[in-house]
Design a protein around this motif. Structure first.
Motif, PDB file in Angstrom:
ATOM      1  N   ILE A  67     116.855 147.522 101.624  1.00 47.17           N
ATOM      2  CA  ILE A  67     117.301 147.819 100.260  1.00 47.17           C
ATOM      3  C   ILE A  67     117.215 146.571  99.384  1.00 47.17           C
ATOM      4  CG2 ILE A  67     118.862 149.638 101.068  1.00 47.17           C
ATOM      5  CD1 ILE A  67     121.193 147.665 100.555  1.00 47.17           C
ATOM      6  N   PHE A  69     118.437 144.807  95.285  1.00 48.75           N
ATOM      7  CA  PHE A  69     119.108 144.811  93.979  1.00 48.75           C
ATOM      8  C   PHE A  69     118.397 143.795  93.094  1.00 48.75           C
ATOM      9  CE2 PHE A  69     123.374 146.815  94.843  1.00 48.75           C
ATOM     10  CZ  PHE A  69     123.238 146.995  96.215  1.00 48.75           C
ATOM     11  N   TYR A 117     118.643 149.782  94.671  1.00 56.16           N
ATOM     12  CA  TYR A 117     120.024 150.033  94.264  1.00 56.16           C
ATOM     13  C   TYR A 117     120.352 149.448  92.900  1.00 56.16           C
ATOM     14  CZ  TYR A 117     121.244 152.584  98.386  1.00 56.16           C
ATOM     15  OH  TYR A 117     121.319 153.567  99.340  1.00 56.16           O
ATOM     16  N   GLY A 119     118.896 147.997  88.818  1.00 53.20           N
ATOM     17  CA  GLY A 119     118.763 146.917  87.881  1.00 53.20           C
ATOM     18  C   GLY A 119     120.096 146.814  87.146  1.00 53.20           C
ATOM     19  N   TYR A 120     120.521 145.595  86.876  1.00 52.25           N
ATOM     20  CA  TYR A 120     121.841 145.371  86.267  1.00 52.25           C
ATOM     21  C   TYR A 120     121.727 144.466  85.045  1.00 52.25           C
ATOM     22  CZ  TYR A 120     123.506 147.691  90.365  1.00 52.25           C
ATOM     23  OH  TYR A 120     123.721 148.642  91.338  1.00 52.25           O
ATOM     24  N   HIS A 126     125.288 141.632  89.659  1.00 51.87           N
ATOM     25  CA  HIS A 126     124.859 142.425  90.817  1.00 51.87           C
ATOM     26  C   HIS A 126     124.909 141.631  92.117  1.00 51.87           C
ATOM     27  CE1 HIS A 126     121.400 140.031  89.763  1.00 51.87           C
ATOM     28  NE2 HIS A 126     120.781 140.391  90.861  1.00 51.87           N
TER      29      HIS A 126
ATOM     30  N   MET B  72     128.852 151.662  97.537  1.00 49.06           N
ATOM     31  CA  MET B  72     127.556 152.237  97.180  1.00 49.06           C
ATOM     32  C   MET B  72     126.744 152.602  98.423  1.00 49.06           C
ATOM     33  SD  MET B  72     126.492 149.625  94.123  1.00 49.06           S
ATOM     34  CE  MET B  72     124.896 150.362  93.744  1.00 49.06           C
ATOM     35  N   LEU B  73     127.027 151.871  99.523  1.00 44.45           N
ATOM     36  CA  LEU B  73     126.296 152.110 100.770  1.00 44.45           C
ATOM     37  C   LEU B  73     127.057 153.050 101.704  1.00 44.45           C
ATOM     38  CD1 LEU B  73     123.567 150.574 101.924  1.00 44.45           C
ATOM     39  CD2 LEU B  73     124.411 149.994  99.670  1.00 44.45           C
ATOM     40  N   GLN B  93     133.413 143.379  87.118  1.00 44.06           N
ATOM     41  CA  GLN B  93     132.990 144.195  88.257  1.00 44.06           C
ATOM     42  C   GLN B  93     133.584 145.602  88.185  1.00 44.06           C
ATOM     43  OE1 GLN B  93     130.707 143.550  90.582  1.00 44.06           O
ATOM     44  NE2 GLN B  93     130.300 141.638  89.521  1.00 44.06           N
ATOM     45  N   ASN B  97     130.568 147.622  86.616  1.00 44.20           N
ATOM     46  CA  ASN B  97     129.910 148.141  87.807  1.00 44.20           C
ATOM     47  C   ASN B  97     130.619 149.382  88.364  1.00 44.20           C
ATOM     48  OD1 ASN B  97     127.756 146.363  87.767  1.00 44.20           O
ATOM     49  ND2 ASN B  97     128.737 144.871  89.083  1.00 44.20           N
ATOM     50  N   PHE B 104     125.039 155.424  85.094  1.00 38.66           N
ATOM     51  CA  PHE B 104     123.737 154.912  84.649  1.00 38.66           C
ATOM     52  C   PHE B 104     122.642 155.063  85.702  1.00 38.66           C
ATOM     53  CE2 PHE B 104     125.465 150.349  85.333  1.00 38.66           C
ATOM     54  CZ  PHE B 104     124.690 150.059  86.444  1.00 38.66           C
ATOM     55  N   VAL B 109     124.312 157.441  93.189  1.00 43.24           N
ATOM     56  CA  VAL B 109     125.274 156.924  94.177  1.00 43.24           C
ATOM     57  C   VAL B 109     126.707 157.137  93.688  1.00 43.24           C
ATOM     58  CG1 VAL B 109     123.808 155.118  95.182  1.00 43.24           C
ATOM     59  CG2 VAL B 109     125.183 154.601  93.173  1.00 43.24           C
TER      60      VAL B 109
END
Lengths: 332, 330
Positions: A67, A69, A117, A119-120, A126, B72-73, B93, B97, B104, B109
């Motif tokens: 994975i 990021f 997982y 784009g930030y 991230h 997320m995982l 965060q 996030n 988004f 997820v």
């Protein structure tokens, strides 16, 4: 630069596919910039032109179940991991057929089915996510790993230092299979590395957290790829973090609105373009007699066609339905 | 039903959920070797090991962010913030996030993370350690905001939080950790967005949550002697807000007082008052009253601190104003 004569036939042949992908992503970025100027793409637009060898070299070396990021300069990462160009362009256009149904846009490309997982948009934000994700891959007793792409600017944020320290700690127990890839394109928006980092060698800053590190020529696909393969094997084996600083350059402005670029002179950009990663790779594949003029012509044509199709798809795709507004906020 | 403290209710729920599902992990500062600042995670390191009870450096941004990545995982991390004041270091965060990734990404997820710890004031910890941040977090779509007031709620709401698919801001209160109460056995869970009518009454509706519930109940008992029969609504969760229960109560009593520990401007009480005006304006016989903390950074001196938090007398006065029994109006 990795010496051509040291490369195996297998490595050279495998690079053909990645050459085509790099050509495609460059054409894709050109088309995105045009669409932005025509008002088809809103918000911010950060293109990857000049940095292709970095993402290509790294993403060509991981497994399908690994994975990654990255930050907001993320179009090429999505294309390289196999997201359909049409769905990527449609996301930039804010259409229902986009990778994230038009809800994320250019900065938030996302394709979990392909290990991407996200784009930030908040610089450095991230990095803790990727670090926790890497822990999880080991917690779940897999040998999968996580790539975390970040810019040189992100290294000055607390959101770099806190997770880097945790990665160093978790790595002692083999619980943090992550590769941090610093895409050092020399500028954090308009602030050069020398004006923003007290230490010029960014890779060395990982030493503070006991994270093995090195820097490499990020313009040469084969150099990146060689480093990537070795580092990825090591991290998969040990579960310890590793950092690579890839020296690269962004040919375009920071974003589509960065027209005058007062922080650098034109000569610098012209010089950098003499080491265009696509041309470098092309020359070496030609030298190895794996690529002819006709091949190059065909690959460019195919890329142009694929990008035209992507633009057409994005253009003709429907806007998100109004009832999408309130969907996807909660998962319960 | 066994009697447990609020702390034991939290701890036993963590144990039960960790026994049930290996995806549940704990992460935070001094939760393992130190046993937890408020001992909510006592002995859990020994029981579940360091891979599941993860002691972190003092890096709120780092460990909250890492927990979001874990979620997320597919893990269900329960993050302890030593107090909610420190969560401000992880604000980006949580807000940029945890609350938004699901949206988004177009729903690709989930972020099933619980962030828990004590919120609020009352033990002379002064300005930086004494604030109530519920409205701050309840502002953001994508988050749930939960305020357990009793041991049973601590258990029932924590279970729902851990078993859900979304980020949950779980606001405990240091003054409640030692409180005892009956807690149902087994897989007892309480749904989000369902308020509790903690006391049935007919003259005025008092809306409260968290520690302020107990203040409201004490006042209601006291006012019975004066012939005032107050209904007390315990919200349990601020997001989602159980508008229906509040409005239905106000439609019966025609008067409302909202009690919160936090500052008055732009707070939960203002939101609840506006909700009442929007849904039950014609039912009201008096303006909605707000009882809140004083609009100042929390002072250290005990005498000043006492003046800065809501008291029984404040609630009584507010109730009487809605009934025009305060000797000024009516």
């Amino acid at each position: 630069m990795q010496r051509t004569e040291d490369l195996t036939r297998e490595e050279l042949t495998a690079a053909l596919e990645w050459y085509a992908k790099m050509v495609l992503s460059r054409r894709f970025e050109d088309a995105a910039e045009r669409a932005f100027r025509h008002g088809k793409i809103g918000g911010y637009l950060h293109v990857y032109s000049g940095q292709e060898a970095v993402a290509a070299g790294l993403l060509s070396a991981i497994r399908k179940d690994d994975i990654f990021f990255t930050a907001y300069r993320d179009h090429a990462h999505a294309l390289y991991s196999g997201s359909p160009p049409g769905a990527v362009m449609a996301e930039l256009y804010g259409k229902a057929t986009g990778l994230a149904k038009g809800k994320g846009g250019s900065m938030h490309l996302f394709d979990a089915s392909r290990g991407f997982y996200g784009g930030y948009g908040i610089v450095g934000g991230h990095i803790p996510l990727a670090t926790g994700a890497a822990y999880t891959l080991r917690y779940l007793d897999t040998d999968r790993l996580c790539l975390c792409f970040l810019g040189d600017g992100a290294m000055n944020s607390g959101s770099f230092h806190e997770p880097a320290n945790m990665a160093g700690l978790w790595g002692r127990d083999g619980l943090c299979p992550i590769v941090y890839i610093v895409e050092n394109n020399q500028y954090a928006m308009g602030t050069s590395v020398s004006r923003s980092s007290a230490v010029a060698n960014l890779a060395s800053r990982f030493l503070a957290y006991e994270i093995e590190n090195e820097r490499a020529d990020g313009m040469d696909y084969f150099t990146v790829r060689r480093v990537a393969s070795r580092v990825i094997n090591q991290v998969r084996e040990t579960g310890r973090p590793y950092a690579v600083e890839m020296l690269t350059y962004r040919f375009a402005g920071h974003g589509a609105a960065d027209l005058f670029q007062p922080y650098r002179n034109r000569g610098e950009v012209t010089d950098a373009r003499t080491r265009d990663p696509i041309t470098l790779l092309e020359d070496r594949l030609r030298a190895a007699e794996l690529l002819t003029d006709a091949d190059v012509e065909r690959i460019r044509r195919e890329a142009e066609h694929a990008v035209e199709q992507a633009v057409k798809f994005a253009d003709e795709s429907p806007e998100p339905a109004a009832d999408e507004l309130f969907k996807d906020v909660y998962g319960s | 039903m066994p009697e447990l403290t609020y702390r034991e209710a939290l701890r036993s729920t963590l144990v039960e959920e960790m026994d049930r599902d290996r995806a549940v992990v704990l992460i935070g500062e001094d939760i393992g070797v130190y046993q937890g600042t408020f001992r909510v995670t006592a002995d859990l390191l020994e029981r579940f090991g360091p891979k599941r009870v993860i002691d972190t450096p003092i890096s709120e941004l780092g460990f909250v962010g890492a927990a979001i990545g874990m979620a997320m995982l597919g893990l269900h991390p329960v993050v302890e913030v030593m107090t909610w004041n420190f969560a401000l270091l992880a604000f980006d965060q949580i807000v940029n996030n945890a609350a938004k990734i699901r949206y988004f990404s177009g729903g690709q997820v989930n972020v099933p993370i619980v962030i828990r710890g004590p919120n609020g004031a009352g033990v002379q910890l002064s300005a930086q350690h004494s604030q109530s941040l519920e409205a701050t977090f309840a502002h953001f779509p994508g988050l749930f905001v939960v305020t357990p007031a009793t041991p049973a709620e601590a258990k029932g709401l924590l279970r729902t939080a851990i078993r859900g698919n979304d980020p949950v801001i779980f606001l405990e209160n240091a003054a409640l950790y030692g409180m005892k109460g009956e807690v149902p056995d087994g897989n007892f869970a309480l749904p989000f967005g369902r308020a509790d009518v903690a006391r049935v009454g007919k003259d005025v509706t008092v809306v409260a949550y968290g520690r302020m519930l107990h203040l409201a109940l004490a006042v209601a008992t006291q006012l019975l002697e004066e012939g005032i029969d107050a209904e007390v609504i315990n919200l349990r969760t601020l997001r989602p807000l159980d508008t229906e229960t509040v409005v239905s109560s106000v439609s019966k009593t025609h008067r409302a007082v909202v009690v919160q520990e936090q500052w008055k401007p732009f707070g939960a009480a203002g939101e609840i008052a506006a909700t009442i005006y929007e849904h039950a304006f014609d039912e009201l016989d008096a303006p909605v009253e707000r009882v809140t903390g004083a609009d100042v950074p929390m002072p250290y001196a005990r005498s000043l601190e006492l003046l800065a938090v809501p008291h029984e007398g404040d609630v009584i006065k507010a109730i009487k104003r809605t009934l025009y029994k305060d000797g000024i109006k009516g």
